[in-house]
Design an enzyme around this catalytic site. Structure first.
Site, PDB file in Angstrom:
ATOM      1  N   GLU A   1       0.805  -1.227   0.000  1.00 42.08           N
ATOM      2  CA  GLU A   1       0.000   0.000   0.000  1.00 42.08           C
ATOM      3  C   GLU A   1       0.840   1.280   0.000  1.00 42.08           C
ATOM      4  O   GLU A   1       0.745   2.095   0.919  1.00 42.08           O
ATOM      5  CB  GLU A   1      -0.979  -0.028   1.183  1.00 42.08           C
ATOM      6  CG  GLU A   1      -1.903  -1.235   1.120  1.00 42.08           C
ATOM      7  CD  GLU A   1      -2.937  -1.296   2.246  1.00 42.08           C
ATOM      8  OE1 GLU A   1      -2.916  -0.412   3.117  1.00 42.08           O
ATOM      9  OE2 GLU A   1      -3.751  -2.227   2.238  1.00 42.08           O
TER      10      GLU A   1
ATOM     11  N   GLU B   1      -5.115 -10.858  -2.194  1.00 39.76           N
ATOM     12  CA  GLU B   1      -5.930 -10.827  -0.965  1.00 39.76           C
ATOM     13  C   GLU B   1      -7.419 -10.888  -1.301  1.00 39.76           C
ATOM     14  O   GLU B   1      -8.233 -10.156  -0.726  1.00 39.76           O
ATOM     15  CB  GLU B   1      -5.639  -9.546  -0.161  1.00 39.76           C
ATOM     16  CG  GLU B   1      -4.170  -9.351   0.151  1.00 39.76           C
ATOM     17  CD  GLU B   1      -3.895  -8.155   1.060  1.00 39.76           C
ATOM     18  OE1 GLU B   1      -4.833  -7.615   1.679  1.00 39.76           O
ATOM     19  OE2 GLU B   1      -2.722  -7.757   1.141  1.00 39.76           O
TER      20      GLU B   1
END
Ligand code: XIL
Length: 482
Positions: free
Chosen positions: A182, A294
């Site tokens: 991220e 994910e």
């Protein structure tokens, strides 16, 4: 992965790209476990074959993984890692904070247990994650940096130590790392304004990859990110630009991870398959491996209509097909194993609408419709994968001298070239669903291999029989003779 390269045998195994070697080794293990004399492994392209997700993935050269949040001994983990998943990710145990409550004070107990499980079950291990500005960090990291007379130098030093300690410890045992997680802000094109970025600017990203690569040159290194809108949004554009820049700078980054959480909290529609696939393709076009790292899909998107779990399964199928259709997209990991274990139900703000039931197994650890739709979508990869593996087998055989062109030197080279071009055409026919063209090319190639001393051979050598067998297998999958 390096260790496992020796597992098993079989023509596909040795001629597989780096990443999927374990998958093929697994296929070979599955094969070896079948009763002698029954011949081939079940053909997982056949929906009636009853193949598991992991068996299908092994034949497709594809990773199917799950994040493991629980102890290695938890029933959900024990029941699924290996049999259903050929890859696993540590959901939390390898994040910096969970590894080291305070800077430098490592406790590897949980992470070691997970790596041990991956080895015991012969599955790939993904390490998640070395640097995550938004994630849990050692409680004293920030003060360590800010109280230093030279915060930049101190943070560089700490990053270096951390990455070397962790990647070095698991070198050769953790095959793939989310090096930076991220890097961008939640929405929009800016960088996430975290400790790393505030202190070092965007240079921390490239630096982290360089250190990780030094610590384990064999590990596949990923940049991981999430998106709300996949095509044309400021964030997705910024991510493409960032990846392109890192590639151009020669940063040792091998892949990008697209988290793919679909949790119905913001009023954002699900992407179409096309939009999602285009984004994966755009990343692949930068020359990198791609994975969905994910995946979870909340059932709430489908609550208004009939059969929410069936419609959830359809969306699982679309997302999986999108990845499977992009050759560089090499795997999918779901963020958890069974519905009761999902992070969404216990994490604000998503917990407000629990339960999300976003995963492949239900509370009784039974596979849900989504499991079977994902498996069937993975099976779409088997034939294209086998065709590419055949081409690779050809190239390897020529390279090692196990296959040689027949005839005087000039004509021998031309003959090899023509065989190769037939195999390339086969791949193209298969990618565009033109089965009869693929069958024709394969038949022509088989005829031109000298396995019986025929004078019309184009190529000869000890690999000719392997190639012939591989061609027969692919023709079988394509049902060329029926
Ligand atoms: C989540 C875990 O699933 C939770 O158990 C934990 O409390 C918070 O982190 N993106 C990521 C993952 O990259 O590391 C996050 O995992 C989910 C979002």
């Amino acid at each position: 992965m390096r260790k496992r390269e020796t597992v098993g045998s079989g023509w596909r195994e040795a001629h597989f790209g780096r990443a999927p070697l374990v998958a093929i080794a697994l296929a070979v293990v599955v094969l070896a476990a079948r009763p002698a004399g029954t011949g081939d492994s079940p053909d997982c392209t056949d929906p009636q074959s009853g193949c598991s997700l992991a068996e299908t993935a092994a034949q497709a050269g594809f990773w199917v993984g799950a994040a493991v949040g629980n102890a290695a001994s938890h029933p959900s983990t024990q029941a699924t890692i290996g049999g259903h998943f050929n890859s696993m990710t540590a959901e939390n145990a390898m994040k910096w904070g969970p590894l080291a409550r305070r800077v430098g004070e490592y406790d590897f107990g949980r992470a070691d247990a997970l790596v041990g499980l991956a080895e015991e079950r012969a599955v790939r291990m993904r390490g998640h994650t070395l640097l995550w500005g938004r994630g849990p960090l050692p409680v004293d990291l920030e003060s360590e940096v800010n109280q230093s007379p030279n915060p930049q130098a101190r943070l560089r030093e700490l990053l270096d130590q951390h990455i070397r300690t962790v990647v070095g410890r698991y070198a050769g045992r953790v095959q793939s790392w989310d090096v930076v997680n991220e890097p961008l802000s939640v929405a929009g094109a800016a960088f996430d304004y975290n400790l790393f970025f505030r202190t070092l600017g965007e240079s921390y990203i490239a630096e982290a990859f360089r250190i990780a690569h030094e610590a384990d040159p064999g590990a596949q290194l990923f940049l991981n990110e999430f998106f709300f809108v996949y095509s044309g949004s400021p964030k997705s554009q910024a991510f493409l630009a960032l990846v392109e820049k890192l590639v151009a700078e020669g940063v040792p980054m091998h892949g990008v991870g697209v988290q793919a959480h679909f949790w119905d909290y913001l009023p954002i529609a699900l992407p179409s398959r096309e939009e999602f696939q285009n984004f994966l393709q755009a990343l692949a076009d930068l020359g990198l491996a791609v994975e969905l790292t994910e995946l979870d899909i909340s059932r709430h998107y489908f609550d208004q209509g009939p059969d929410p779990l069936l419609r959830q399964a359809e969306f699982y199928s679309e997302i999986t097909s999108a990845c499977v259709a992009v050759p560089a997209c090499q795997g999918i990991t779901t963020w958890g194993i069974d519905d009761p274990g999902t992070w969404l139900d216990v994490t604000a703000p998503f917990d407000q609408v629990a339960p999300h039931e976003p995963l492949l197994f239900d509370a009784e650890l039974q596979p849900k419709p989504a499991y079977f739709s994902m498996r069937d979508a993975v099976a779409e990869r088997i034939i294209p994968f086998t065709a590419r593996a055949l081409l690779r087998l050809f190239d390897e055989s020529v390279k090692t001298g196990a296959l040689e062109g027949a005839g005087p030197p000039g004509s021998a080279v031309a003959k090899l070239r023509s065989l190769r071009s037939s195999l390339e055409k086969t791949v193209k026919y298969i990618d565009s669903d033109r089965v009869s063209g693929a069958c024709r090319e394969l038949e022509r190639t088989a005829r031109r291999l000298d396995t019986d001393g025929s004078s019309r051979a184009f190529a000869t050598g000890p690999a000719a029989r392997d190639l012939e067998e591989a061609i027969r297998e692919l023709r079988g999958l394509l049902a060329c003779d029926s």
